[in-house]
Design a protein around this motif. Structure first.
Motif, PDB file in Angstrom:
ATOM      1  N   HIS A   1       0.814  -1.219   0.000  1.00  0.00           N
ATOM      2  CA  HIS A   1       0.000   0.000   0.000  1.00  0.00           C
ATOM      3  C   HIS A   1       0.847   1.268   0.000  1.00  0.00           C
ATOM      4  CE1 HIS A   1      -3.209  -2.776   0.642  1.00  0.00           C
ATOM      5  NE2 HIS A   1      -2.669  -3.198   1.766  1.00  0.00           N
ATOM      6  N   MET A   2       2.130   1.091   0.285  1.00  0.00           N
ATOM      7  CA  MET A   2       3.043   2.235   0.312  1.00  0.00           C
ATOM      8  C   MET A   2       2.995   3.000  -1.002  1.00  0.00           C
ATOM      9  SD  MET A   2       6.650   1.342   2.048  1.00  0.00           S
ATOM     10  CE  MET A   2       6.787   1.333   3.829  1.00  0.00           C
ATOM     11  N   LYS A   3       2.979   2.225  -2.087  1.00  0.00           N
ATOM     12  CA  LYS A   3       3.035   2.844  -3.416  1.00  0.00           C
ATOM     13  C   LYS A   3       1.806   3.697  -3.680  1.00  0.00           C
ATOM     14  CE  LYS A   3       5.328  -1.273  -4.918  1.00  0.00           C
ATOM     15  NZ  LYS A   3       4.650  -2.544  -4.811  1.00  0.00           N
ATOM     16  N   SER A   4       0.650   3.240  -3.177  1.00  0.00           N
ATOM     17  CA  SER A   4      -0.581   3.977  -3.451  1.00  0.00           C
ATOM     18  C   SER A   4      -0.858   5.044  -2.403  1.00  0.00           C
ATOM     19  CB  SER A   4      -1.749   3.001  -3.538  1.00  0.00           C
ATOM     20  OG  SER A   4      -1.716   2.131  -2.435  1.00  0.00           O
ATOM     21  N   GLY A   5      -0.060   5.086  -1.334  1.00  0.00           N
ATOM     22  CA  GLY A   5      -0.241   6.114  -0.307  1.00  0.00           C
ATOM     23  C   GLY A   5      -1.369   5.811   0.663  1.00  0.00           C
ATOM     24  N   GLY A   6      -1.943   4.644   0.592  1.00  0.00           N
ATOM     25  CA  GLY A   6      -3.021   4.268   1.509  1.00  0.00           C
ATOM     26  C   GLY A   6      -3.489   2.855   1.215  1.00  0.00           C
ATOM     27  N   VAL A   7      -4.303   2.307   2.100  1.00  0.00           N
ATOM     28  CA  VAL A   7      -4.755   0.923   1.925  1.00  0.00           C
ATOM     29  C   VAL A   7      -5.837   0.838   0.853  1.00  0.00           C
ATOM     30  CG1 VAL A   7      -5.845  -1.040   3.084  1.00  0.00           C
ATOM     31  CG2 VAL A   7      -4.249   0.399   4.345  1.00  0.00           C
ATOM     32  N   ILE A   8      -5.643  -0.085  -0.084  1.00  0.00           N
ATOM     33  CA  ILE A   8      -6.696  -0.358  -1.068  1.00  0.00           C
ATOM     34  C   ILE A   8      -7.451  -1.588  -0.562  1.00  0.00           C
ATOM     35  CG2 ILE A   8      -7.164  -0.995  -3.480  1.00  0.00           C
ATOM     36  CD1 ILE A   8      -4.479   0.447  -4.166  1.00  0.00           C
ATOM     37  N   PRO A   9      -8.712  -1.391  -0.108  1.00  0.00           N
ATOM     38  CA  PRO A   9      -9.439  -2.462   0.586  1.00  0.00           C
ATOM     39  C   PRO A   9      -9.463  -3.797  -0.157  1.00  0.00           C
ATOM     40  CG  PRO A   9     -10.668  -0.418   0.734  1.00  0.00           C
ATOM     41  CD  PRO A   9      -9.515  -0.159  -0.191  1.00  0.00           C
ATOM     42  N   GLU A  10      -9.741  -3.738  -1.438  1.00  0.00           N
ATOM     43  CA  GLU A  10      -9.829  -4.964  -2.254  1.00  0.00           C
ATOM     44  C   GLU A  10      -8.510  -5.744  -2.213  1.00  0.00           C
ATOM     45  OE1 GLU A  10     -11.527  -7.292  -5.556  1.00  0.00           O
ATOM     46  OE2 GLU A  10     -12.361  -5.995  -4.030  1.00  0.00           O
ATOM     47  N   GLN A  11      -7.431  -4.991  -2.342  1.00  0.00           N
ATOM     48  CA  GLN A  11      -6.102  -5.610  -2.351  1.00  0.00           C
ATOM     49  C   GLN A  11      -5.760  -6.170  -0.965  1.00  0.00           C
ATOM     50  OE1 GLN A  11      -2.920  -2.903  -3.408  1.00  0.00           O
ATOM     51  NE2 GLN A  11      -2.640  -4.019  -5.316  1.00  0.00           N
ATOM     52  N   ALA A  12      -6.125  -5.412   0.072  1.00  0.00           N
ATOM     53  CA  ALA A  12      -5.855  -5.850   1.447  1.00  0.00           C
ATOM     54  C   ALA A  12      -6.572  -7.171   1.728  1.00  0.00           C
ATOM     55  CB  ALA A  12      -6.310  -4.788   2.440  1.00  0.00           C
ATOM     56  N   ALA A  13      -7.811  -7.283   1.280  1.00  0.00           N
ATOM     57  CA  ALA A  13      -8.596  -8.510   1.514  1.00  0.00           C
ATOM     58  C   ALA A  13      -7.957  -9.694   0.805  1.00  0.00           C
ATOM     59  CB  ALA A  13     -10.031  -8.306   1.039  1.00  0.00           C
TER      60      ALA A  13
ATOM     61  N   LEU B   1     -12.197  -3.057   7.672  1.00  0.00           N
ATOM     62  CA  LEU B   1     -12.617  -3.200   6.273  1.00  0.00           C
ATOM     63  C   LEU B   1     -13.366  -4.516   6.137  1.00  0.00           C
ATOM     64  CD1 LEU B   1      -9.156  -2.260   4.671  1.00  0.00           C
ATOM     65  CD2 LEU B   1     -11.156  -0.758   4.923  1.00  0.00           C
ATOM     66  N   ILE B   2     -14.531  -4.478   5.535  1.00  0.00           N
ATOM     67  CA  ILE B   2     -15.387  -5.666   5.504  1.00  0.00           C
ATOM     68  C   ILE B   2     -14.695  -6.877   4.856  1.00  0.00           C
ATOM     69  CG2 ILE B   2     -16.663  -4.870   3.419  1.00  0.00           C
ATOM     70  CD1 ILE B   2     -18.062  -7.089   6.294  1.00  0.00           C
ATOM     71  N   GLY B   3     -14.028  -6.647   3.734  1.00  0.00           N
ATOM     72  CA  GLY B   3     -13.371  -7.769   3.049  1.00  0.00           C
ATOM     73  C   GLY B   3     -12.300  -8.408   3.918  1.00  0.00           C
ATOM     74  N   SER B   4     -11.528  -7.574   4.600  1.00  0.00           N
ATOM     75  CA  SER B   4     -10.466  -8.070   5.480  1.00  0.00           C
ATOM     76  C   SER B   4     -11.056  -8.779   6.699  1.00  0.00           C
ATOM     77  CB  SER B   4      -9.592  -6.904   5.949  1.00  0.00           C
ATOM     78  OG  SER B   4      -8.840  -6.383   4.882  1.00  0.00           O
ATOM     79  N   LEU B   5     -12.038  -8.145   7.323  1.00  0.00           N
ATOM     80  CA  LEU B   5     -12.661  -8.735   8.521  1.00  0.00           C
ATOM     81  C   LEU B   5     -13.228 -10.122   8.229  1.00  0.00           C
ATOM     82  CD1 LEU B   5     -14.674  -5.702   9.967  1.00  0.00           C
ATOM     83  CD2 LEU B   5     -12.825  -6.916  11.137  1.00  0.00           C
ATOM     84  N   LEU B   6     -13.911 -10.234   7.083  1.00  0.00           N
ATOM     85  CA  LEU B   6     -14.565 -11.507   6.749  1.00  0.00           C
ATOM     86  C   LEU B   6     -13.583 -12.669   6.695  1.00  0.00           C
ATOM     87  CD1 LEU B   6     -17.197 -10.454   4.065  1.00  0.00           C
ATOM     88  CD2 LEU B   6     -17.662 -11.594   6.246  1.00  0.00           C
ATOM     89  N   VAL B   7     -12.377 -12.398   6.236  1.00  0.00           N
ATOM     90  CA  VAL B   7     -11.377 -13.474   6.124  1.00  0.00           C
ATOM     91  C   VAL B   7     -11.079 -14.052   7.507  1.00  0.00           C
ATOM     92  CG1 VAL B   7      -9.009 -14.049   5.431  1.00  0.00           C
ATOM     93  CG2 VAL B   7     -10.366 -12.469   4.036  1.00  0.00           C
ATOM     94  N   GLY B   8     -10.842 -13.174   8.486  1.00  0.00           N
ATOM     95  CA  GLY B   8     -10.546 -13.640   9.840  1.00  0.00           C
ATOM     96  C   GLY B   8     -11.745 -14.275  10.502  1.00  0.00           C
TER      97      GLY B   8
END
Ligand code: KG4
Ligand code: ZN
Length: 376
Positions: free
Chosen positions: A36-48, A102-109
């Motif tokens: 996410h460093m490159k984009s300057g912030g977290v991209i939810p889809e990518q994080a999930a 983030l919903i996508g991230s939370l759902l995984v856990g």
């Protein structure tokens, strides 16, 4: 009681095994922050997507590490761990972050934890991520996972072995939240105030991005501020300290970014390091002032810092200085940096002190949970 904690609310995939809410038997964190460093912030889809890749290896590693722990007589398992099979007999319960995040991230856990609870037939405890941050102050840090080396701070009790006395005031300062609470006891939190717009961490992240510094912004701003200080330069600019004099426990940090943009426009020659220094000063001044006002108002004898921004050494330094000038003494706690930022050890600790298992079928992710809510 030995609890397996699982945390996937944002860009960290973490699993820990914690004994009796204090002793870390294993601590594993995989982060997609670099991506996410490159984009300057977290991209939810990518994080999930990264969460999905990491979750099973991270949990497996946490369980294996906990089996290798010599602290409680499981040495005999070492051989089996390094080969196979390994067991989960020593784990009494599973704790999982259900929100906020983030919903996508939370759902995984959440879905992984539910599956493991069902298959392994273990109780499962839903955990509020914001409340859990505070429990980093209960964790012992004597076990060396090679992570503490980043913590060269002195003074306040960092990851002490002594117990924490309640009631106390807790300041939770993370990337998405800034909350001030009176913690009467475990499970008894009184909300005093919080941010009306951007969180403290968000202010660090947004201003850092504007200055062209990498994500996450907090450590980047802190580093630039240290560079400025080391040059012995005088601060020529002054940024606002939003709401510092208001008679409430609320915060507002969104105006800071606007002030930084204005400052840049008006004085384009102001060095980046000077701006970073003043940003850190402005944010930490407000946090310290309002938190200590709450400490005084409620006669609190304990102050607990928590959340990613609590890793900021200037913030801690200012708290220590101001506390040293109070007419009464308080027990000031701040976790070492690796326990301030997202991890699963405090998730497991929180579950131990708020042990409310519910049927796995009733657990679901709740991205908009607040510190005022119970976990489900
Ligand atoms: O608690 P956390 O790891 O994740 C959330 O739950 O949000 O907090 C992340 C936030 C980010 O905004 C990051 O910039 C900030 O904590 N942070 C810091 C420092 N380390 C992390 N802020 C200031 N100084 C630091 N050293
Ligand atoms: Zn967090």
């Amino acid at each position: 009681m030995i609890i397996l904690g699982i945390e996937t609310s944002c860009d960290e995939t973490a699993a820990s095994v914690v004994k009796d809410g204090r002793e870390i038997l294993s601590h594993v964190v995989a982060s997609s922050a670099e991506m996410h460093m490159k984009s300057g912030g977290v991209i939810p889809e990518q994080a999930a997507r990264e969460q999905i890749k990491a979750i099973i290896p991270v949990i497996e590693e946490a369980i294996k590490q906990s089996l290798r722990s010599t602290d409680y007589g499981l040495q005999q398992k070492t051989k089996a761990v390094d080969g196979r099979p390994w067991t989960v007999d020593h784990i009494n319960a599973i704790a999982v972050t259900v929100g906020p995040g983030l919903i996508g991230s939370l759902l995984v856990g959440v879905e992984t934890a539910k599956t493991l609870a069902a298959v392994w037939n273990k109780p499962i405890v839903p955990v509020n991520h914001l409340v859990a941050h505070i429990y980093a102050n209960w964790l012992e840090t004597s076990t060396d996972y090679g992570l503490q080396t980043t913590d060269n701070r002195k003074g306040a009790v960092v990851g002490s072995r002594s117990t924490v006395d309640l009631p106390g005031i807790a300041l939770v300062v993370s990337g998405g939240h800034t909350d001030l609470v009176l913690m009467q006891n475990h499970g008894k939190l009184e909300y005093l105030g919080g941010t009306r717009d951007d969180a403290a961490g968000e202010a660090f992240d947004k201003t850092a991005r504007f200055l062209g510094l990498p994500y996450p912004g907090g450590p980047a701003i802190a580093k630039a501020a240290i560079e400025f200080k080391s040059q012995n330069s005088k601060v020529k600019i002054k940024l606002p300290r939003p709401m510092i004099d208001e008679d409430n426990f609320d915060f507002s940090f969104s105006g800071l970014k606007t002030a930084v943009i204005r400052e840049r426009k008006e004085n384009p020659d102001t060095p980046q390091e000077e701006l970073a220094y003043e940003i850190q000063e402005a944010i930490t001044d407000v946090l310290v002032e309002k938190t200590l006002r709450a400490v005084k108002k409620f006669n609190a004898s304990t102050l607990l810092l928590a959340g990613g921004v609590a890793a900021n050494s200037r913030l801690r330094e200012k708290f220590e200085f101001s506390i040293g000038h109070l007419a009464f003494s308080i027990d000031f706690r701040v976790p070492p940096p690796y326990l301030c930022t997202d991890n699963a050890s405090y998730i497991a600790a929180c579950a131990k002190y708020n042990y409310n298992p519910i049927p796995w079928q009733e657990i679901s992710a709740n991205p908009s949970l607040t510190i005022k809510d119970s976990a489900f």
